[in-house]
Write a protein that holds these residues in place. Structure first.
Motif, PDB file in Angstrom:
ATOM      1  N   HIS A  82     -12.167 -23.253  -3.392  1.00 41.15           N
ATOM      2  CA  HIS A  82     -10.776 -23.026  -3.007  1.00 41.15           C
ATOM      3  C   HIS A  82     -10.327 -21.749  -3.712  1.00 41.15           C
ATOM      4  N   HIS A  83      -9.651 -20.856  -2.984  1.00 41.33           N
ATOM      5  CA  HIS A  83      -9.221 -19.602  -3.601  1.00 41.33           C
ATOM      6  C   HIS A  83      -7.727 -19.383  -3.387  1.00 41.33           C
ATOM      7  N   VAL A  84      -7.146 -18.700  -4.353  1.00 37.77           N
ATOM      8  CA  VAL A  84      -5.723 -18.362  -4.335  1.00 37.77           C
ATOM      9  C   VAL A  84      -5.599 -16.876  -4.617  1.00 37.77           C
ATOM     10  N   ARG A  85      -4.795 -16.198  -3.804  1.00 34.25           N
ATOM     11  CA  ARG A  85      -4.556 -14.767  -4.004  1.00 34.25           C
ATOM     12  C   ARG A  85      -3.075 -14.517  -4.240  1.00 34.25           C
ATOM     13  N   GLY A  86      -2.775 -13.475  -4.994  1.00 34.55           N
ATOM     14  CA  GLY A  86      -1.398 -13.082  -5.225  1.00 34.55           C
ATOM     15  C   GLY A  86      -1.314 -11.612  -5.563  1.00 34.55           C
ATOM     16  N   VAL A  87      -0.097 -11.087  -5.549  1.00 36.62           N
ATOM     17  CA  VAL A  87       0.157  -9.676  -5.829  1.00 36.62           C
ATOM     18  C   VAL A  87       1.231  -9.581  -6.904  1.00 36.62           C
ATOM     19  N   LYS A  88       1.014  -8.733  -7.908  1.00 40.00           N
ATOM     20  CA  LYS A  88       2.033  -8.506  -8.920  1.00 40.00           C
ATOM     21  C   LYS A  88       3.152  -7.665  -8.316  1.00 40.00           C
ATOM     22  N   PRO A  89       4.405  -8.128  -8.395  1.00 43.24           N
ATOM     23  CA  PRO A  89       5.492  -7.385  -7.754  1.00 43.24           C
ATOM     24  C   PRO A  89       5.665  -5.986  -8.350  1.00 43.24           C
ATOM     25  N   GLN A  90       6.058  -5.063  -7.496  1.00 36.46           N
ATOM     26  CA  GLN A  90       6.423  -3.726  -7.982  1.00 36.46           C
ATOM     27  C   GLN A  90       7.625  -3.861  -8.914  1.00 36.46           C
ATOM     28  N   GLY A  91       7.555  -3.163 -10.033  1.00 33.09           N
ATOM     29  CA  GLY A  91       8.639  -3.216 -10.992  1.00 33.09           C
ATOM     30  C   GLY A  91       8.574  -4.390 -11.943  1.00 33.09           C
ATOM     31  N   ALA A  92       7.545  -5.258 -11.805  1.00 29.50           N
ATOM     32  CA  ALA A  92       7.427  -6.404 -12.720  1.00 29.50           C
ATOM     33  C   ALA A  92       7.021  -5.919 -14.098  1.00 29.50           C
ATOM     34  N   ALA A  93       7.572  -6.560 -15.118  1.00 32.71           N
ATOM     35  CA  ALA A  93       7.245  -6.195 -16.500  1.00 32.71           C
ATOM     36  C   ALA A  93       5.866  -6.715 -16.861  1.00 32.71           C
ATOM     37  N   VAL A 150      -1.725  -7.996 -17.454  1.00 28.45           N
ATOM     38  CA  VAL A 150      -2.668  -6.870 -17.502  1.00 28.45           C
ATOM     39  C   VAL A 150      -2.825  -6.175 -16.155  1.00 28.45           C
ATOM     40  N   LEU A 151      -2.276  -6.767 -15.085  1.00 26.45           N
ATOM     41  CA  LEU A 151      -2.308  -6.114 -13.782  1.00 26.45           C
ATOM     42  C   LEU A 151      -1.230  -5.037 -13.686  1.00 26.45           C
ATOM     43  N   ARG A 152      -1.552  -3.969 -12.994  1.00 26.17           N
ATOM     44  CA  ARG A 152      -0.548  -2.968 -12.666  1.00 26.17           C
ATOM     45  C   ARG A 152       0.379  -3.527 -11.577  1.00 26.17           C
ATOM     46  N   PRO A 153       1.646  -3.078 -11.516  1.00 25.31           N
ATOM     47  CA  PRO A 153       2.498  -3.472 -10.392  1.00 25.31           C
ATOM     48  C   PRO A 153       1.815  -3.165  -9.052  1.00 25.31           C
ATOM     49  N   GLY A 154       1.818  -4.130  -8.180  1.00 29.90           N
ATOM     50  CA  GLY A 154       1.084  -4.005  -6.924  1.00 29.90           C
ATOM     51  C   GLY A 154      -0.359  -4.439  -7.031  1.00 29.90           C
ATOM     52  N   GLY A 155      -0.811  -4.773  -8.252  1.00 30.64           N
ATOM     53  CA  GLY A 155      -2.187  -5.214  -8.448  1.00 30.64           C
ATOM     54  C   GLY A 155      -2.438  -6.591  -7.858  1.00 30.64           C
ATOM     55  N   ARG A 156      -3.690  -6.897  -7.602  1.00 34.03           N
ATOM     56  CA  ARG A 156      -4.070  -8.076  -6.849  1.00 34.03           C
ATOM     57  C   ARG A 156      -4.837  -9.084  -7.711  1.00 34.03           C
ATOM     58  N   LEU A 157      -4.526 -10.338  -7.519  1.00 32.70           N
ATOM     59  CA  LEU A 157      -5.153 -11.452  -8.227  1.00 32.70           C
ATOM     60  C   LEU A 157      -5.944 -12.308  -7.252  1.00 32.70           C
ATOM     61  N   LEU A 158      -7.123 -12.775  -7.687  1.00 29.93           N
ATOM     62  CA  LEU A 158      -7.865 -13.801  -6.956  1.00 29.93           C
ATOM     63  C   LEU A 158      -8.411 -14.804  -7.954  1.00 29.93           C
TER      64      LEU A 158
END
Length: 221
Positions: free
Chosen positions: A210-221, A148-156
């Protein structure tokens, strides 16, 4: 173990996880459990999420909406935040606490089947939720967050970090049950990487997070 049953809720046939009950009491427990540091911790989580004015954000397993409201402040004036949770009681309490905030809405939903199209949100957050899911379901929930994240979107993702000292850890277990005493938070980051997120980083916030962050890659489906 009555407190453990209260904290970890009851089964819900729509989800492999559990559903919290008693929103008002859960909110009071959360306030006491952080010993005066709850506001500081969750304000920092909203900051770490990378949410900016104008973003559209999703809070998965929002409970009584404590983090949701910090996210709403971060995305104003033009953004929105939606909190989802399977518990009618905690959602009702979240709505009461949020009032008529124009940027903050709540809806029924489960983490492993998010009711949103692909590439909908700029930011997805989740706090103190993932330990409520069975281990074999957590990957599905994180995969839904990626979807549900847009490419480049951020997760925490933030979850309870058990105390390092064995006596303190045992006390937590006696009060809240084994799910929190032995919560394997160090497994969240590898799961986030395996799901397909890039730029995965981790950190801790005193006293329990404890926290974890990530980014959805550009061009990811």
């Amino acid at each position: 173990m009555e407190l453990a049953r209260f904290l970890h809720g009851r089964p819900d046939d729509r989800t492999a996880g559990i559903t919290l009950t008693h929103g008002r009491a859960y909110e009071a427990f959360g306030t006491a459990f952080f010993a005066g540091r709850r506001r500081r911790v969750f304000a920092r989580l909203a900051e770490l999420s990378g949410a900016r004015p104008g973003d559209h954000a999703l809070d998965v397993g929002c409970g009584t909406g404590y983090l949701t409201r910090f996210m709403a402040a971060a995305v104003t004036p033009a953004g929105t935040v939606r909190g989802i949770d399977p518990s009618p009681d905690v959602l009702a309490h979240a709505r009461r606490l949020s009032g008529r905030h124009p940027h903050c809405t709540y809806a029924d939903g489960v983490a492993e089947r998010l009711d949103a199209p692909d590439d909908t949100y700029d930011v997805v957050v989740s706090s103190l939720m993932i330990h409520h899911l069975p281990p074999d379901v957590r990957g599905r929930a994180v995969a839904e967050m990626l979807r549900v994240l847009r490419p480049g979107g951020r997760l925490l993702i933030a979850d309870f970090r058990p105390p390092a000292h064995p006596v303190a850890r045992h006390l937590v277990g006696a009060l809240t049950g084994p799910a929190m005493e032995h919560n394997p938070v160090r497994l969240i980051a590898p799961l986030v990487r395996q799901t397909g997120f890039d730029e995965v980083t981790t950190g801790d916030l005193s006293p329990w997070i404890h926290h974890v962050r990530g980014v959805k890659p550009q061009g990811a489906a």
